[in-house]
Design a protein around this motif. Sequence first.
Motif, mmCIF file in Angstrom:
data_model
loop_
_atom_site.group_PDB
_atom_site.id
_atom_site.type_symbol
_atom_site.label_atom_id
_atom_site.label_comp_id
_atom_site.label_asym_id
_atom_site.label_seq_id
_atom_site.Cartn_x
_atom_site.Cartn_y
_atom_site.Cartn_z
ATOM 1 N N ILE A 36 47.868 -20.768 29.056
ATOM 2 C CA ILE A 36 47.290 -19.866 29.256
ATOM 3 C C ILE A 36 47.993 -19.288 28.142
ATOM 4 C CG2 ILE A 36 47.028 -18.294 30.587
ATOM 5 C CD1 ILE A 36 47.417 -20.383 33.127
ATOM 6 N N ALA A 37 49.042 -19.098 28.139
ATOM 7 C CA ALA A 37 49.506 -17.975 26.959
ATOM 8 C C ALA A 37 49.169 -18.135 25.775
ATOM 9 C CB ALA A 37 50.840 -18.081 26.763
ATOM 10 N N THR A 159 48.318 -12.132 38.478
ATOM 11 C CA THR A 159 48.933 -13.049 39.149
ATOM 12 C C THR A 159 49.391 -13.880 38.796
ATOM 13 O OG1 THR A 159 47.015 -13.277 39.883
ATOM 14 C CG2 THR A 159 47.799 -12.109 41.852
ATOM 15 N N ILE A 160 49.015 -14.150 37.394
ATOM 16 C CA ILE A 160 49.751 -15.218 36.960
ATOM 17 C C ILE A 160 50.546 -15.358 36.694
ATOM 18 C CG2 ILE A 160 49.660 -16.872 34.581
ATOM 19 C CD1 ILE A 160 47.007 -16.731 34.772
ATOM 20 N N VAL A 161 51.424 -13.758 35.643
ATOM 21 C CA VAL A 161 52.626 -13.278 35.919
ATOM 22 C C VAL A 161 53.745 -13.028 37.101
ATOM 23 C CG1 VAL A 161 53.984 -12.068 34.772
ATOM 24 C CG2 VAL A 161 51.234 -12.319 33.317
ATOM 25 N N VAL A 162 53.355 -12.333 38.090
ATOM 26 C CA VAL A 162 53.652 -11.905 38.990
ATOM 27 C C VAL A 162 54.056 -12.804 40.299
ATOM 28 C CG1 VAL A 162 53.788 -9.927 41.494
ATOM 29 C CG2 VAL A 162 52.650 -9.669 38.299
ATOM 30 N N ILE A 165 57.778 -14.901 39.191
ATOM 31 C CA ILE A 165 58.265 -14.110 39.393
ATOM 32 C C ILE A 165 59.349 -13.931 41.280
ATOM 33 C CG2 ILE A 165 59.291 -12.103 38.607
ATOM 34 C CD1 ILE A 165 57.784 -11.701 35.836
ATOM 35 N N VAL A 166 57.945 -13.359 42.064
ATOM 36 C CA VAL A 166 58.345 -12.754 43.066
ATOM 37 C C VAL A 166 58.668 -14.885 44.379
ATOM 38 C CG1 VAL A 166 56.898 -12.484 44.957
ATOM 39 C CG2 VAL A 166 56.609 -10.940 42.884
ATOM 40 N N GLY A 167 58.268 -15.234 43.945
ATOM 41 C CA GLY A 167 58.097 -17.138 43.774
ATOM 42 C C GLY A 167 59.875 -16.791 43.602
ATOM 43 N N PRO A 190 44.109 -20.000 37.914
ATOM 44 C CA PRO A 190 45.308 -19.318 38.522
ATOM 45 C C PRO A 190 46.450 -19.758 39.715
ATOM 46 C CG PRO A 190 43.816 -17.620 37.369
ATOM 47 C CD PRO A 190 43.289 -18.888 37.981
ATOM 48 N N VAL A 191 45.602 -20.400 40.217
ATOM 49 C CA VAL A 191 46.361 -20.829 42.232
ATOM 50 C C VAL A 191 47.145 -21.331 41.487
ATOM 51 C CG1 VAL A 191 46.189 -21.893 44.182
ATOM 52 C CG2 VAL A 191 44.821 -18.931 43.690
ATOM 53 N N VAL A 192 46.003 -23.045 40.946
ATOM 54 C CA VAL A 192 46.774 -24.192 40.705
ATOM 55 C C VAL A 192 47.517 -24.092 39.428
ATOM 56 C CG1 VAL A 192 46.559 -26.317 39.408
ATOM 57 C CG2 VAL A 192 44.896 -25.596 41.292
ATOM 58 N N ALA A 193 47.650 -23.512 38.048
ATOM 59 C CA ALA A 193 48.243 -23.045 37.490
ATOM 60 C C ALA A 193 50.212 -22.567 37.610
ATOM 61 C CB ALA A 193 48.155 -21.496 36.468
ATOM 62 N N VAL A 194 49.727 -21.260 38.751
ATOM 63 C CA VAL A 194 51.061 -20.704 39.050
ATOM 64 C C VAL A 194 52.377 -21.472 40.057
ATOM 65 C CG1 VAL A 194 50.711 -18.229 39.217
ATOM 66 C CG2 VAL A 194 50.312 -19.394 41.480
ATOM 67 N N GLY A 195 51.405 -22.632 41.100
ATOM 68 C CA GLY A 195 51.212 -23.759 41.687
ATOM 69 C C GLY A 195 52.717 -25.005 41.037
ATOM 70 N N PHE A 196 52.099 -25.035 40.539
ATOM 71 C CA PHE A 196 52.511 -26.461 39.250
ATOM 72 C C PHE A 196 53.730 -25.944 38.541
ATOM 73 C CE2 PHE A 196 48.668 -28.884 40.864
ATOM 74 C CZ PHE A 196 49.361 -30.308 40.785
#
Length: 327
Positions: A36-37, A159-162, A165-167, A190-196
Amino acid sequence: MVVRRLLPGFVALCLGALLARALAQSLGFNRLLLAIALGFAATNVVGIPTRLEPGLATHNLWLGAGIVLMGASISVDTVLAVGGPVFLLVIVAAALSLLFVELLARIVFGLTERLGSLLAAGASICGVSAVVAVAGAISAREDQIAYAAATVLLFDAITIVVYPIVGDLLDLSGTVFGIWAGVSMFSTGPVVAVGFAHSEVAGQWATMTKLSRNALIGVVVLAYAGYYSRSGGGSRPSFRTLWDEFPTFVLGFFAVALVASAGLFSAAQQASIERAYDWLFALAFVGLGTEIRLGNLRATGLVPALVVLLALLASSALSLTALLVLF
């Protein structure tokens, strides 16, 4: 002719995916977030040549294909064991989020009805896809669609970034983090990205939870169409329109999950499928990064962004509290 038009952008996606994997191995960062970056940097720093745009736009296709194949790694028994409370949470959270945004937009901040409805659909169901689907049913203006879509994209980027970090700060388990992301974040990518990015388990639960939210789009479109048609400002969508807007990869995901749970894939086939969807996600997230444009984010109105921010904070806090009690 079509292949020639799409090939340059597709090659760019492949190169971005390869570079993200190489950087992940050398730097120790998550490869999907790096993908993504890289896409973000390409579109905002370097600039995307026009000839690449058609191929880059296929990233949603690769995301859908990856989600379908990911069904092979899902245990239906596990889903059935804890699925009831999770799906109930999805329905309750989506309904409360939609109503909260509507009330804030109309009563507290005085936004127009249609803009409030577009924000509510995007925040509660499936991001920009829901904005576009509901816009057609309520005859929204183009500027209203643009504001709502830009606001959703703004919070997708945040949310992709935050969320990762919170998790990490809260040391959330893979199951809790994945369901939390699937319940409260906006768009599927974004959901799939932060999950994995958190873990394999989190990625699977994030995807399943988000797909169940996505499946509510038909109900929401019909509800808004009925409300606005009674007031003379909307149109009833046809079955074809609803089918076109329905995320059909949801059906493919569960079909593959059923086949896998029946034991029809060998261990070698299962491993090959996992490698395939891993690469498909990498392609998709490079393309997703190219969709996050700073110019569009700066154009987001302050009031719509504040409405959605308050709804996101409320949804995130309440759903996380419920999950910590359940698990």
